[in-house]
Write a protein that holds these residues in place. Sequence first.
Motif, mmCIF file in Angstrom:
data_model
loop_
_atom_site.group_PDB
_atom_site.id
_atom_site.type_symbol
_atom_site.label_atom_id
_atom_site.label_comp_id
_atom_site.label_asym_id
_atom_site.label_seq_id
_atom_site.Cartn_x
_atom_site.Cartn_y
_atom_site.Cartn_z
ATOM 1 N N THR A 1 0.849 -1.199 0.000
ATOM 2 C CA THR A 1 0.000 0.000 0.000
ATOM 3 C C THR A 1 0.878 1.239 0.000
ATOM 4 O O THR A 1 2.076 1.166 0.286
ATOM 5 C CB THR A 1 -0.913 0.055 1.247
ATOM 6 O OG1 THR A 1 -0.083 0.223 2.408
ATOM 7 C CG2 THR A 1 -1.759 -1.201 1.379
ATOM 8 N N ALA B 1 -0.060 2.023 -14.102
ATOM 9 C CA ALA B 1 -1.167 1.181 -13.639
ATOM 10 C C ALA B 1 -0.996 -0.277 -14.057
ATOM 11 O O ALA B 1 -1.605 -1.165 -13.462
ATOM 12 C CB ALA B 1 -2.497 1.717 -14.161
ATOM 13 N N SER C 1 0.663 0.514 -9.779
ATOM 14 C CA SER C 1 -0.775 0.487 -9.493
ATOM 15 C C SER C 1 -1.069 0.938 -8.064
ATOM 16 O O SER C 1 -2.119 1.519 -7.794
ATOM 17 C CB SER C 1 -1.370 -0.897 -9.767
ATOM 18 O OG SER C 1 -0.834 -1.855 -8.872
ATOM 19 N N THR D 1 -1.023 4.763 -8.603
ATOM 20 C CA THR D 1 -2.154 5.273 -9.377
ATOM 21 C C THR D 1 -3.479 5.048 -8.654
ATOM 22 O O THR D 1 -4.358 5.904 -8.716
ATOM 23 C CB THR D 1 -2.198 4.671 -10.792
ATOM 24 O OG1 THR D 1 -2.268 3.245 -10.713
ATOM 25 C CG2 THR D 1 -0.979 5.087 -11.611
ATOM 26 N N ASP D 2 -3.615 3.917 -7.968
ATOM 27 C CA ASP D 2 -4.840 3.679 -7.187
ATOM 28 C C ASP D 2 -5.014 4.752 -6.132
ATOM 29 O O ASP D 2 -6.116 5.274 -5.928
ATOM 30 C CB ASP D 2 -4.825 2.297 -6.526
ATOM 31 C CG ASP D 2 -4.990 1.153 -7.505
ATOM 32 O OD1 ASP D 2 -5.302 1.409 -8.687
ATOM 33 O OD2 ASP D 2 -4.768 -0.008 -7.087
ATOM 34 N N GLU D 3 -3.926 5.108 -5.451
ATOM 35 C CA GLU D 3 -3.976 6.159 -4.429
ATOM 36 C C GLU D 3 -4.367 7.496 -5.054
ATOM 37 O O GLU D 3 -5.213 8.217 -4.523
ATOM 38 C CB GLU D 3 -2.624 6.279 -3.725
ATOM 39 C CG GLU D 3 -2.544 7.413 -2.731
ATOM 40 C CD GLU D 3 -3.360 7.202 -1.471
ATOM 41 O OE1 GLU D 3 -3.606 8.198 -0.762
ATOM 42 O OE2 GLU D 3 -3.763 6.052 -1.182
ATOM 43 N N ASP E 1 -7.997 7.464 -5.983
ATOM 44 C CA ASP E 1 -8.831 7.558 -4.780
ATOM 45 C C ASP E 1 -8.889 8.992 -4.273
ATOM 46 O O ASP E 1 -9.931 9.456 -3.829
ATOM 47 C CB ASP E 1 -8.306 6.652 -3.664
ATOM 48 C CG ASP E 1 -8.598 5.184 -3.910
ATOM 49 O OD1 ASP E 1 -9.424 4.879 -4.802
ATOM 50 O OD2 ASP E 1 -7.985 4.348 -3.220
ATOM 51 N N GLY F 1 -8.264 0.383 -16.515
ATOM 52 C CA GLY F 1 -9.010 0.855 -15.351
ATOM 53 C C GLY F 1 -9.364 2.324 -15.416
ATOM 54 O O GLY F 1 -9.681 2.933 -14.406
#
Length: 170
Positions: free
Chosen positions: A11, A62, A68, A71-73, A76, A116
């Motif tokens: 994370t 990603a 990822s 990029t996810d963070e 979000d 995504g």
Amino acid sequence: MSETELDNVETIADLADLARAAAQDDESVLVFIEQEDAWFAVLRVDGEDDPRIFVSDGAAAARSSYGSILTDELLDRVGDSDFDDLDSLVTDLDDEDADQGSDDDEDEAAGATGPGGVPVGPLGDPELLIEFGLPAEGLLDLSGEGAMPGDALSEIADAIGCGEVLEAVR
């Protein structure tokens, strides 16, 4: 600056904790990540503040495990509604181009996002290195089309005064 093993990073919090562990006092810590000349990222951790992140190409990042996480963070933080607003702006601009007789084809509009729905191109905070002497425009220029991530990170490190240290850990 040191090379850090990222095997246990799952994370953004894990990555920020690693950076904080490397900090002396409450100084800023910069993490440079490069993925085989496909993309690069700079993560800045200042004390207990949320990390600031810049990724040279969101869609390319990603597609990798470390990328990822970043990029996810970022996605979000922005939230889907902001991307919906961008999508509607792009649609409005495409409609204006069509009204003006533009020859742009649908492939260009489809290429605006990657896996995504992650945007192609720079993503995140391009101002995270201003205090170190690298303006946002400089960071964005190093992320442009045809830029090589390894060369870009070297230029970034030279611009902020840690080029020799980066080369020592490569």
